[in-house]
Design a protein around this motif. Structure first.
Motif, mmCIF file in Angstrom:
data_model
loop_
_atom_site.group_PDB
_atom_site.id
_atom_site.type_symbol
_atom_site.label_atom_id
_atom_site.label_comp_id
_atom_site.label_asym_id
_atom_site.label_seq_id
_atom_site.Cartn_x
_atom_site.Cartn_y
_atom_site.Cartn_z
ATOM 1 N N SER A 327 28.567 -4.453 -2.312
ATOM 2 C CA SER A 327 28.762 -3.723 -1.055
ATOM 3 C C SER A 327 27.476 -3.106 -0.543
ATOM 4 O O SER A 327 27.408 -2.694 0.621
ATOM 5 C CB SER A 327 29.814 -2.617 -1.236
ATOM 6 N N GLY A 328 26.447 -3.037 -1.378
ATOM 7 C CA GLY A 328 25.157 -2.517 -0.923
ATOM 8 C C GLY A 328 24.581 -3.286 0.246
ATOM 9 O O GLY A 328 23.772 -2.752 1.023
ATOM 10 N N LEU A 329 25.008 -4.542 0.410
ATOM 11 C CA LEU A 329 24.549 -5.320 1.564
ATOM 12 C C LEU A 329 24.977 -4.670 2.877
ATOM 13 O O LEU A 329 24.281 -4.786 3.897
ATOM 14 C CB LEU A 329 25.110 -6.741 1.493
ATOM 15 N N ALA A 330 26.111 -3.975 2.884
ATOM 16 C CA ALA A 330 26.595 -3.336 4.115
ATOM 17 C C ALA A 330 25.690 -2.205 4.563
ATOM 18 O O ALA A 330 25.696 -1.837 5.744
ATOM 19 C CB ALA A 330 28.020 -2.807 3.911
ATOM 20 N N SER A 331 24.902 -1.651 3.632
ATOM 21 C CA SER A 331 23.926 -0.613 3.978
ATOM 22 C C SER A 331 22.531 -1.201 4.124
ATOM 23 O O SER A 331 21.542 -0.472 4.150
ATOM 24 C CB SER A 331 23.939 0.489 2.915
ATOM 25 N N GLU A 332 22.473 -2.544 4.192
ATOM 26 C CA GLU A 332 21.234 -3.297 4.411
ATOM 27 C C GLU A 332 20.255 -3.162 3.265
ATOM 28 O O GLU A 332 19.034 -3.275 3.438
ATOM 29 C CB GLU A 332 20.575 -2.910 5.741
ATOM 30 N N ALA A 333 20.777 -2.937 2.060
ATOM 31 C CA ALA A 333 19.940 -2.922 0.865
ATOM 32 C C ALA A 333 19.807 -4.333 0.309
ATOM 33 O O ALA A 333 20.670 -5.187 0.518
ATOM 34 C CB ALA A 333 20.543 -2.005 -0.194
ATOM 35 N N THR A 334 18.720 -4.587 -0.406
ATOM 36 C CA THR A 334 18.529 -5.836 -1.124
ATOM 37 C C THR A 334 19.186 -5.711 -2.490
ATOM 38 O O THR A 334 18.945 -4.739 -3.212
ATOM 39 C CB THR A 334 17.035 -6.140 -1.303
ATOM 40 N N LEU A 335 20.023 -6.688 -2.844
ATOM 41 C CA LEU A 335 20.676 -6.665 -4.146
ATOM 42 C C LEU A 335 19.782 -7.318 -5.189
ATOM 43 O O LEU A 335 19.278 -8.421 -4.997
ATOM 44 C CB LEU A 335 22.005 -7.417 -4.100
ATOM 45 N N MET A 336 19.632 -6.630 -6.304
ATOM 46 C CA MET A 336 18.873 -7.146 -7.432
ATOM 47 C C MET A 336 19.880 -7.582 -8.493
ATOM 48 O O MET A 336 20.558 -6.758 -9.107
ATOM 49 C CB MET A 336 17.934 -6.071 -7.985
ATOM 50 N N LEU A 337 20.031 -8.895 -8.677
ATOM 51 C CA LEU A 337 21.035 -9.462 -9.571
ATOM 52 C C LEU A 337 20.396 -9.893 -10.882
ATOM 53 O O LEU A 337 19.333 -10.530 -10.888
ATOM 54 C CB LEU A 337 21.709 -10.670 -8.924
ATOM 55 N N TYR A 338 21.068 -9.576 -11.986
ATOM 56 C CA TYR A 338 20.577 -9.999 -13.299
ATOM 57 C C TYR A 338 21.743 -10.550 -14.093
ATOM 58 O O TYR A 338 22.823 -9.958 -14.111
ATOM 59 C CB TYR A 338 19.953 -8.827 -14.067
ATOM 60 N N ASP A 339 21.533 -11.682 -14.764
ATOM 61 C CA ASP A 339 22.563 -12.234 -15.631
ATOM 62 C C ASP A 339 21.974 -12.533 -16.999
ATOM 63 O O ASP A 339 20.870 -13.068 -17.113
ATOM 64 C CB ASP A 339 23.152 -13.524 -15.044
ATOM 65 N N GLY A 340 22.746 -12.188 -18.031
ATOM 66 C CA GLY A 340 22.302 -12.424 -19.399
ATOM 67 C C GLY A 340 22.228 -11.130 -20.181
ATOM 68 O O GLY A 340 22.773 -10.101 -19.788
ATOM 69 N N SER A 341 21.539 -11.191 -21.299
ATOM 70 C CA SER A 341 21.398 -10.023 -22.162
ATOM 71 C C SER A 341 20.345 -9.073 -21.598
ATOM 72 O O SER A 341 19.267 -9.515 -21.191
ATOM 73 C CB SER A 341 20.987 -10.446 -23.571
#
Length: 653
Positions: A327-341
C-alpha cells in the motif's frame, strides 16, 4: 515517568506529514492541537470529521459520497463511506514516470528495478489477460509466490478488475495451501516454479500440481518461472493442469490501456488467514476502502511516508505486513522488496540493501533485531544508514534491551517504531508517530482514529496494569466478515464474545504512565515463535498422520525473551521416541505445514489432559510447564495427567 530514549528534533517534527495534518485539523475545527495525545482524543471523539480529513489529506482517489459513518454506535454494524466508489489498484498506480516504483533483491542471486511506467504497463497487460480469462468483480485470485515484483503486479492487476486477492508464501506445504485457498474457491492461481532460501533451491512444481488437482474451481494457473529465471533456464509449467507461463499469458496484450473497476468501499479486497488454532484457518475478509484508508493513514501520518521515500519491510506474502507494505505505492513511495533469508549470504545483507538503495524506512521483526544483537553486529559501524528516518518492528514484543541495541548499534538518531495490530485488522491498533518521543520498551501510543484501551477482567479501563487490549469504537478496517460465515456467527464470537459491543483483540497488554503500550503476547493459545503466528491444529494435522503417533499437544514455552514451540506426543504402546521417529515427525511438519511450524522440542508423554467433552487443553499444559497454577481443574476429565508435564528436565535447556 522515565526519560525518553529518543525524541524528534523540533524542525523535523514540524516538517512531518503529521504536523501538516494537525494544521489542517486545527484550521477546520478551530481547536488548538498541541500534541499527539490531543489529536488522538479528537480523532476518536469526532470520527466523521477525522476520517473525512484523512481521505482528503492523504489523497484517496475516488468518490467518498455524502456520509462518512453509518450506524456509528454499532460494533459490529457500523459502515464507513457507505456510498463511496473507488478502486484499490488505481490508488496505488497514481504515478506513471521513470522513477523507481519497485526495487527487488533476492539474497545474492537477483537484482531488479521497475519504474512506475514499467509497473503500470505490466499491470495493464496482466489485467487485460485476466479480463479475457473472465476475471471480474468478486472473483478470487490467489498466489503461491515469493515476495517479488511479479506478485505485486498480479495483485494490482486482479484488484484493478475488482477481484479479491489472497496469497501464501511458497514454503507452505500442500495441505497448508489447500486449507487456505481451498475454502475460497479461486478462479486463477499464480504460482512460482520454485524459490530460494539461505542459498538452497526448492522446487514447487509437484506441490502446485497437487494443489491445482485438489481445487477444481481454478480455471487457469499462471506459472511464474521464478526459479528458472534466476538460474537462467527456460521456464516450464511441468505437468501442472491448466497452466500457462506468465509471458505466454500476457503475450497478446500491449498494456496501453488500464481501466479500473469502481467498487463500493466495503467491497472485499483481501482475504487473510488466521493461524488455524482450532481447525482450518479462518478466512478474514478485508475491504477495499478500509484497507486503503487505514494504510494511507498509517503510512503518511504515523510513519511519515512521503513521495519518493523508500519503504522496506522484511516479510513474506503470507504475513499481513506484505499487504501493508504494498500500500506504500498509494503514498508514492518506492517499495523495496526482498525475498529469501535475511542472513544470506551474510547477516548484513539487509543492511547492504538499505545502504545501497538509501532506505528511508526499515521494517523488520523483533526476532530479527534480537538475532542481530546475539550476533554482536553493529551496522552503524559498517553501513551508511544516514537516509533511514524510521525503523519499524512488529511480529512480537520488542524487549527493552532491543531498544538499547538499536540506538547503540544500528542508528542513534532514528524513530524506533514498535507497532502492533494484526491479520484481523490488516493494520495497527498501537504504533509510533514522528512527533512523539520513544520510551524504552514501549510502543508510543494508540493509532489515530482507534479507541484503544486496556481492560481488566471486569471490563474496566486500567493504566499501569496488564489486561486485554480492546477497541471501544468502530474503525474502517474492521473485517467485512469471515468467508462462508452466515450471520457473522464466527466473526462475532472471535472478537465480541468477551466484551459485547467492544473489539477484544486477544493481546495481553499494558497502558503505561507515558500513554504508551507494552504488549506481553497473545492472550489465547496461539503459538508465536519469533513473531510468526502458528496454529496448533496445523501441527496436529501433520503429526497425527504418522502411524506411530496416537495424539499430540503443542504449546509455546517462554524461552530467551521469545517463545519456542514444544510438541508432546503420545505414541503407540511399546514405542519410544527414537532419533528416526523424531526426524520423521519434523520432516512431516516441515513439508506438510512449513519450516516455521517445526517444534524446537519434541517430548514423549503417556497422556494428554483433556476437558470432560474430550478436547485437549493446551493452556493447562502451558501453565504447568511455566510453573503457573492451572485454573478450573474441575473442567478436566483427567487432571492427574498434568503431573506428566511438571519440571521436565528436557525443557530446562
Amino acid at each position: 515517568m522515565t526519560d525518553p530514549i529518543w525524541a524528534p528534533a523540533p524542525r523535523e517534527a514540524a516538517a512531518s506529514r503529521l504536523a501538516a495534518f494537525i494544521d489542517l485539523v486545527g484550521r477546520r475545527s478551530g481547536q488548538t492541537v498541541p500534541d499527539y495525545a490531543t489529536l488522538h482524543r479528537w480523532s476518536v471523539a469526532h470520527p466523521e470529521a477525522f476520517w473525512a480529513a484523512v481521505w482528503e489529506f492523504c489523497g484517496v482517489l475516488g468518490e467518498p459520497g455524502d456520509q462518512v459513518v453509518e450506524n456509528p454506535g454499532q460494533m459490529p454494524g457500523a459502515r464507513f463511506f457507505p456510498a463511496a466508489r473507488l478502486n484499490f489498484a488505481e490508488n496505488l498506480l497514481r504515478r506513471r514516470d521513470d522513477g523507481d516504483a519497485l526495487v527487488f533483491w533476492a539474497e545474492d542471486r537477483a537484482r531488479l528495478r521497475l519504474s512506475w511506467r514499467e509497473l503500470h504497463k505490466s499491470v495493464a497487460r496482466l489485467a487485460q489477460a485476466l479480463a479475457a480469462e473472465g476475471v471480474g468483480v468478486g472473483d478470487r485470485v490467489v498466489a503461491l509466490m515469493p515476495n517479488c515484483p511479479e506478485t505485486v503486479i498480479a495483485m494490482l492487476a486482479a484488484t484493478a478488475l475488482g477481484a479479491t486477492w489472497a496469497s501464501c508464501s511458497p514454503d507452505f506445504g500442500e495441505q497448508g495451501v489447500l486449507d487456505r485457498f481451498g475454502q475460497i474457491e479461486p478462479t486463477v492461481l499464480f504460482a512460482c516454479d520454485g524459490y530460494f532460501y539461505a542459498g538452497k533451491e526448492f522446487d514447487c512444481l509437484a506441490k502446485v500440481k497437487g494443489v491445482v488437482t485438489a481445487m477444481p474451481s481454478v480455471r487457469r494457473v499462471v506459472m511464474v518461472p521464478y526459479r528458472a529465471a534466476i538460474l537462467d533456464e527456460e521456464g516450464t509449467t511441468g505437468d501442472v493442469p491448466r497452466a500457462v507461463l506468465l509471458d505466454e499469458f500476457v503475450s497478446r496484450y500491449d498494456g496501453q490501456h488500464l481501466s479500473f473497476a469502481q467498487v463500493p468501499f466495503s467491497q472485499p479486497l483481501y482475504i487473510l488467514f488466521s493461524s488455524g488454532t482450532t481447525g482450518v484457518p479462518k478466512c478474514i475478509v478485508h475491504s477495499v476502502g478500509g484497507t486503503l484508508l487505514q494504510h494511507m493513514k498509517e503510512h503518511q501520518l504515523q510513519g511519515d511516508v512521503r513521495p519518493a521515500d523508500r519503504l522496506f519491510y522484511f516479510t513474506t506474502c503470507t504475513w499481513m505486513m506484505w499487504n501493508w507494505l504494498v500500500s506504500g505505492l498509494a503514498s508514492e513511495a518506492t517499495l523495496m522488496l526482498y525475498d529469501g533469508s535475511p542472513f544470506h549470504p551474510s547477516a548484513s545483507v539487509l543492511f547492504d540493501f538499505a545502504s545501497a538503495e538509501r532506505f528511508t524506512h526499515f521494517g523488520t521483526s523483533a526476532k530479527f533485531i534480537d538475532a542481530l544483537k546475539k550476533e554482536r553486529l553493529s551496522p552503524a559501524q559498517t553501513h551508511d544508514l544516514s537516509s533511514v528516518r524510521m525503523i519499524l518492528s512488529t511480529g512480537s514484543p520488542l524487549v527493552p534491551e532491543s531498544f538499547d541495541y538499536v540506538y547503540a548499534h544500528i542508528k542513534r538518531d532514528v524513530c524506533l517504531a514498535s507497532v502492533s495490530g494484526g491479520t484481523d485488522i490488516v493494520s495497527c491498533f498501537v504504533c509510533a508517530n514522528p512527533i512523539s518521543p520513544v520510551y524504552r520498551g514501549e510502543i508510543a501510543g494508540p493509532a489515530l482514529g482507534m479507541a484503544v484501551e486496556v481492560w481488566n477482567d471486569a471490563g474496566e479501563p486500567v493504566r499501569g496494569e496488564k489486561g486485554e487490549l480492546v477497541c471501544t469504537r468502530p474503525f474502517p478496517s474492521m473485517p467485512v466478515g469471515f468467508w462462508n460465515d452466515p450471520g457473522d456467527v464466527r466473526y462475532r464470537q472471535a472478537y465480541f464474545a468477551t466484551f459485547p459491543g467492544v473489539w477484544s483483540h486477544g493481546d495481553f497488554a499494558e497502558m503505561t504512565q507515558n500513554g504508551g503500550f507494552i504488549i506481553y503476547g497473545r492472550s489465547d493459545a496461539v503459538l508465536n515463535p519469533g513473531g510468526v503466528r502458528i496454529g496448533t491444529a496445523e501441527i496436529y494435522r501433520q503429526v497425527e498422520q504418522i502411524d506411530a503417533v496416537l495424539e499430540s499437544v503443542a504449546i509455546g514455552q517462554e524461552w530467551n525473551q521469545d517463545v519456542r514451540v514444544v510438541l508432546f506426543v503420545v505414541l503407540r504402546p511399546g514405542l519410544t521416541l527414537t532419533d528416526d521417529l523424531l526426524r520423521q515427525i519434523k520432516t512431516k511438519i516441515r513439508i506438510g505445514a512449513s519450516p516455521r511450524h517445526v517444534p524446537a522440542k519434541i517430548i514423549q508423554v503417556a497422556d494428554i489432559p483433556r476437558t470432560k467433552s474430550g478436547k485437549i487443553t493446551e493452556l493447562a499444559v502451558r501453565d504447568v510447564v511455566a510453573g503457573r497454577p492451572v485454573k478450573n481443574l474441575g473442567a478436566l476429565a483427567n487432571p492427574q495427567a498434568l503431573a506428566l508435564y511438571r519440571d521436565l528436565p528436557e525443557l530446562a535447556t
